[in-house]
Design an enzyme around this catalytic site. Structure first.
Site, short mmCIF file in Angstrom:
data_model
loop_
_atom_site.label_atom_id
_atom_site.label_comp_id
_atom_site.label_asym_id
_atom_site.label_seq_id
_atom_site.Cartn_x
_atom_site.Cartn_y
_atom_site.Cartn_z
N CYS A 48 74.17 -16.06 58.93
CA CYS A 48 73.02 -15.14 58.93
C CYS A 48 73.28 -14.02 59.93
CB CYS A 48 71.76 -15.91 59.32
SG CYS A 48 70.29 -14.87 59.50
N CYS A 51 70.76 -14.16 63.05
CA CYS A 51 70.76 -15.20 64.10
C CYS A 51 72.07 -15.96 64.25
CB CYS A 51 69.62 -16.18 63.87
SG CYS A 51 69.88 -17.33 62.49
N CYS A 97 66.98 -17.98 55.71
CA CYS A 97 67.67 -18.69 56.77
C CYS A 97 66.70 -19.70 57.38
CB CYS A 97 68.15 -17.71 57.84
SG CYS A 97 68.86 -18.51 59.29
N CYS A 100 65.92 -18.76 61.39
CA CYS A 100 65.12 -17.62 61.84
C CYS A 100 64.14 -17.10 60.77
CB CYS A 100 66.01 -16.49 62.32
SG CYS A 100 66.93 -15.63 61.03
N CYS A 121 72.59 -15.91 45.06
CA CYS A 121 72.85 -14.47 45.01
C CYS A 121 72.35 -13.87 46.33
CB CYS A 121 72.12 -13.89 43.81
SG CYS A 121 72.43 -12.15 43.53
#
Length: 136
Positions: A48, A51, A97, A100, A121
């Site tokens: 991510c 984060c 995510c 976060c 995707c």
């Protein structure tokens, strides 16, 4: 929701670039075929961008021809979370995510011959890539 990493809207704006903020924090979508990680083919790990939570192994990435990086499963259980999304007039499954709460993209059960039958995707702008290091 309570996430391990929490920031104010102002802190997210300061941390992320304009497109990153729009996609990660406002559930926007980058234009297809524009993401820097679309053609990345090296072994490694995708995380991510907001984060650093590790999300996908490069070994699960495949070319779905849709214009966004696609994966057939997350790196581990609990790396991502799922939310029903009706913003385009039909049900889709949003992927965020789990650390976060940032928007990453959507998962579709449309096959593509993958082991799971799923296509995660993801927006390239939501991810960072760390190549595997090979000891010589």
């Amino acid at each position: 929701m309570n996430y391990e990493i929490q920031r104010s809207d102002l802190e997210w704006r300061d941390l992320l670039g304009p497109l990153e903020y729009e996609v990660l924090r406002q559930a926007g979508t980058e234009h297809p075929f524009t993401g820097e990680l679309l053609d990345e083919a090296r072994p490694g790990t995708y995380a991510c961008r907001a984060c650093g939570n590790e999300l996908f192994a490069a070994s699960t990435k495949f070319d779905a021809g849709c214009g966004w990086p696609s994966f057939w499963e997350p790196l581990r259980d609990g790396a991502v979370e799922y939310h029903d999304d009706f913003t385009v007039g039909r049900k889709r499954v949003e992927v965020r995510c789990a650390k976060c709460g940032s928007h990453l993209g959507h998962v579709f059960p449309d096959g593509y011959g993958t082991p799971t039958g799923n296509r995660y995707c993801m927006n390239s702008v939501c991810l960072t890539f760390t190549p595997d290091t090979q000891a010589s």
